[in-house]
Design a protein around this motif. Structure first.
Motif, mmCIF file in Angstrom:
data_model
loop_
_atom_site.group_PDB
_atom_site.id
_atom_site.type_symbol
_atom_site.label_atom_id
_atom_site.label_comp_id
_atom_site.label_asym_id
_atom_site.label_seq_id
_atom_site.Cartn_x
_atom_site.Cartn_y
_atom_site.Cartn_z
ATOM 1 N N ILE A 135 0.813 -1.347 0.040
ATOM 2 C CA ILE A 135 -0.105 0.015 -0.058
ATOM 3 C C ILE A 135 0.942 1.120 0.145
ATOM 4 N N SER A 136 1.823 1.281 0.785
ATOM 5 C CA SER A 136 2.957 2.538 0.884
ATOM 6 C C SER A 136 3.594 2.606 -0.605
ATOM 7 N N ALA A 137 3.956 1.627 -1.256
ATOM 8 C CA ALA A 137 4.454 1.662 -2.354
ATOM 9 C C ALA A 137 3.629 2.118 -3.682
ATOM 10 N N LEU A 138 2.456 1.724 -3.415
ATOM 11 C CA LEU A 138 1.158 2.161 -4.468
ATOM 12 C C LEU A 138 1.002 3.789 -4.406
ATOM 13 N N ARG A 139 0.848 4.072 -2.889
ATOM 14 C CA ARG A 139 0.656 5.251 -2.507
ATOM 15 C C ARG A 139 1.665 6.057 -3.098
ATOM 16 N N ALA B 131 -3.946 12.230 -6.519
ATOM 17 C CA ALA B 131 -4.300 12.117 -5.237
ATOM 18 C C ALA B 131 -5.206 10.871 -4.853
ATOM 19 N N ILE B 132 -4.315 9.914 -3.908
ATOM 20 C CA ILE B 132 -4.914 8.630 -3.729
ATOM 21 C C ILE B 132 -5.621 8.419 -2.219
ATOM 22 N N GLU B 133 -6.705 8.013 -2.386
ATOM 23 C CA GLU B 133 -7.527 7.698 -0.982
ATOM 24 C C GLU B 133 -7.337 6.110 -0.625
ATOM 25 N N SER C 145 -8.204 8.648 -17.643
ATOM 26 C CA SER C 145 -9.437 9.036 -17.067
ATOM 27 C C SER C 145 -9.895 10.413 -16.888
ATOM 28 N N GLN C 146 -8.912 11.325 -17.007
ATOM 29 C CA GLN C 146 -9.061 12.917 -17.177
ATOM 30 C C GLN C 146 -9.578 13.130 -15.467
ATOM 31 N N SER C 147 -8.918 12.471 -14.599
ATOM 32 C CA SER C 147 -9.157 12.708 -13.382
ATOM 33 C C SER C 147 -8.073 12.591 -12.429
ATOM 34 N N THR C 148 -7.983 13.487 -11.302
ATOM 35 C CA THR C 148 -6.556 13.431 -10.551
ATOM 36 C C THR C 148 -6.845 12.844 -9.166
ATOM 37 N N VAL C 149 -7.870 11.961 -9.080
ATOM 38 C CA VAL C 149 -8.124 11.333 -7.807
ATOM 39 C C VAL C 149 -8.546 9.995 -8.145
ATOM 40 N N VAL C 150 -8.045 9.067 -7.186
ATOM 41 C CA VAL C 150 -8.201 7.612 -7.161
ATOM 42 C C VAL C 150 -8.490 7.021 -5.889
ATOM 43 N N LYS C 151 -9.109 5.926 -5.767
ATOM 44 C CA LYS C 151 -9.539 5.338 -4.689
ATOM 45 C C LYS C 151 -9.008 3.878 -4.588
ATOM 46 N N VAL D 176 -9.179 -0.906 -7.838
ATOM 47 C CA VAL D 176 -8.791 0.709 -7.854
ATOM 48 C C VAL D 176 -9.981 1.143 -8.677
ATOM 49 N N GLN D 177 -10.275 2.369 -8.021
ATOM 50 C CA GLN D 177 -11.368 3.238 -8.649
ATOM 51 C C GLN D 177 -11.067 4.626 -9.061
ATOM 52 N N ASP D 178 -11.629 5.190 -10.120
ATOM 53 C CA ASP D 178 -11.484 6.553 -10.520
ATOM 54 C C ASP D 178 -12.965 6.982 -10.776
ATOM 55 N N ASN D 179 -12.951 8.371 -10.614
ATOM 56 C CA ASN D 179 -14.205 9.059 -10.967
ATOM 57 C C ASN D 179 -14.147 9.677 -12.256
ATOM 58 N N GLY D 180 -13.220 9.435 -13.238
ATOM 59 C CA GLY D 180 -13.212 10.123 -14.596
ATOM 60 C C GLY D 180 -14.044 9.939 -15.581
ATOM 61 N N CYS D 181 -13.699 10.177 -16.927
ATOM 62 C CA CYS D 181 -14.717 9.963 -18.043
ATOM 63 C C CYS D 181 -15.177 8.774 -18.284
#
Length: 372
Positions: free
Chosen positions: A253-257, A266-268, A300-306, A320-325
Motif C-alpha cells: 500500500i505504501s509503495a502504491l501510494r 491524489a489517492i485515498e 481517466s481525466q481525473s486526478t483522484v483515485v481510490k 482501484v477506482q476513479d471518478n473520471g470519464c
C-alpha cells in the motif's frame, strides 16, 4: 524377483528418469512420463492430479481415459472430490494403495454418462519429495482390480521420481524469478545513472539557453526542448519505478501510494485485514496496481483515485477506482487495451479473478481477487 524382472524394472526407471530430466514444463513432462509408464508396464489408463496447499486439485495429465470421464471436456475429472483426493488431503495416503474403486467412474455409471470400457478400479500413489507433497498418480486397466507388490513398488519408485522432478522444476522457477528481479534492479540502476542523468542535464542546458538568448524564436525552441526533457524525465522515473519497486519493503500500500503521488494523483486508501501476502502475489499486485494507476493518469481525466485493499487468510482483494470519464465496456467483449490485458493476464496466471466496470461519465473500477 527374477534377475530379468529386476533388469526390466531398472530399465523402466532409467527411461522415465531420462524423460523427467529433459524438460522444465510441468504439463509436458507429466504427460510424457505418464504415457511412457503405461507403455512399459502394459497398463492402459492413467491420470495425474496436482493438488495445491488448499487441497484443490487440477488434472495435469491423462492418458486413454474412457469416454465416461472425457465427456464435457473432462469436466468430471476437473470438478468435485473423490476418494483418492480426500484420502490425500486427509494425509491418509502415505504409499501406493493396491485397490481403490473410482468414485468418478461410479458416478458416471449411475448417471449413464458414457462407456467406462471396463475400468472400475485404480492404483493411487502420492507424489512427493522429502516433506513436500504435489499430488497423485493414478493408473489402471479394464477389469483389473488387484496390483501385485512388485507393481506397487515400481509405481512408488516412479512417483518418487516424478515428485523429485516437480521439486526441481519448482526450485528452477524460483531461481529464475530471483534472477529476473536482480536483472530488473540492475537495469533500473543503469537507467537512473545514465539516461536519467542525461535527461536532467539536457533540461538544465535548455533552461540556460533560454536565459542566454534574446531571440524569441530561439527562446521558444529552448523552452520546447526543456518541456520535452521534463516529460521524458517523468516517463523515465515511472519506468524505473516499474523495474524496481522502491518502497515495496515498506509494504504494498505504501509503495502504491508513493507511485500515485509520483504520477500526480491524489489517492485515498481503505485497508482491511492484516494477513501476510505471499511474495509472488505481492509482486503481481504491485505490477497490476502500477498499470491501473498509470491508466488513471493517462485516460481517466481525473486526478483522484481510490484504492481498496482487503486481505484474508486465503486470498487478497484489491480495487482501484476513479471518478473520471469512463468508457463503454461490455464484459463479453474482448479487453480493449494492452494495459488492461496486462492486469488481467497476471491475475488469471495466479488463478485469480479480474473484473472491469466502466461506463462513459461514470468512471472506471478494476477489481482483482487472488487466492493463496
Amino acid at each position: 524377483m527374477s534377475v530379468e524382472a529386476e533388469y526390466e524394472e531398472i530399465s523402466i526407471l532409467k527411461e522415465i528418469a531420462e524423460l523427467l530430466n529433459e524438460g522444465t514444463d510441468t504439463n509436458d513432462i507429466l504427460s510424457g512420463v505418464l504415457k511412457k509408464l503405461l507403455h512399459v508396464t502394459g497398463l492402459q489408463t492413467g491420470w495425474i492430479f496436482l493438488i495445491d496447499e488448499n487441497g484443490t486439485h487440477h488434472l495435469a495429465a491423462d492418458e486413454a481415459l474412457p469416454p465416461a470421464l472425457t465427456n464435457n471436456t473432462k469436466q468430471r475429472m476437473c470438478l468435485g472430490n473423490c476418494w483418492c483426493v480426500n484420502k490425500y488431503n486427509n494425509h491418509q495416503l502415505k504409499k501406493a494403495t493396491n485397490i481403490m474403486e473410482c468414485k468418478r467412474i461410479e458416478e458416471a455409471m449411475e448417471e449413464n454418462a458414457g462407456e467406462t470400457c471396463g475400468l472400475t478400479h485404480h492404483a493411487t500413489v502420492p507424489l512427493g519429495a522429502g516433506q513436500e507433497r504435489f499430488g497423485l498418480l493414478n493408473v489402471g486397466s479394464p477389469y483389473k482390480t488387484h496390483f501385485e507388490k512388485n507393481e506397487l513398488a515400481l509405481l512408488e519408485a516412479v512417483a518418487y521420481q516424478i515428485g523429485t522432478a516437480l521439486k526441481r522444476i519448482k526450485l528452477t522457477q524460483r531461481e529464475q524469478e530471483t534472477a529476473l528481479i536482480a536483472e530488473r534492479n540492475r537495469l533500473a540502476r543503469d537507467l537512473h545513472d545514465s539516461v536519467n542523468q542525461l535527461l536532467f542535464s539536457l533540461s538544465l542546458t535548455a533552461r540556460a539557453g533560454v536565459e542566454m538568448t534574446s531571440v524569441a524564436e530561439v527562446k521558444q525552441t529552448f523552452n520546447y526542448i526543456q518541456d520535452l526533457a521534463q516529460e521524458a524525465l517523468g516517463e523515465m522515473r515511472a519506468l524505473i519505478w516499474q523495474l524496481r519497486p522502491q518502497g515495496l519493503e515498506n509494504g504494498l500500500i505504501s509503495a502504491l501510494r508513493s507511485y500515485a503521488e509520483m504520477l500526480g494523483l491524489a489517492i485515498e486508501t481503505n485497508v482491511m485485514g492484516a494477513a501476510s501476502i505471499p511474495g509472488k502475489v505481492e509482486e503481481a499486485l504491485w505490477r497490476i496496481g502500477q498499470e491501473a494507476l498509470a491508466n488513471c493518469k493517462k485516460h481517466s481525466q481525473s486526478t483522484v483515485v481510490k484504492l481498496f485493499f482487503h486481505t484474508a487468510k486465503d486470498g487478497v482483494a484489491m480495487t482501484v477506482q476513479d471518478n473520471g470519464c469512463g468508457f463503454h465496456f461490455e464484459e463479453e467483449l474482448e479487453i480493449p487495451s494492452l494495459g488492461l490485458k496486462n492486469m488481467k493476464s497476471p491475475t488469471e496466471a495466479l488463478k485469480g479473478k479480474f473484473q472491469l466496470n466502466s461506463k462513459p461519465g461514470s468512471g472506471t473500477e478494476i477489481q482483482i481477487y487472488i487466492p493463496f
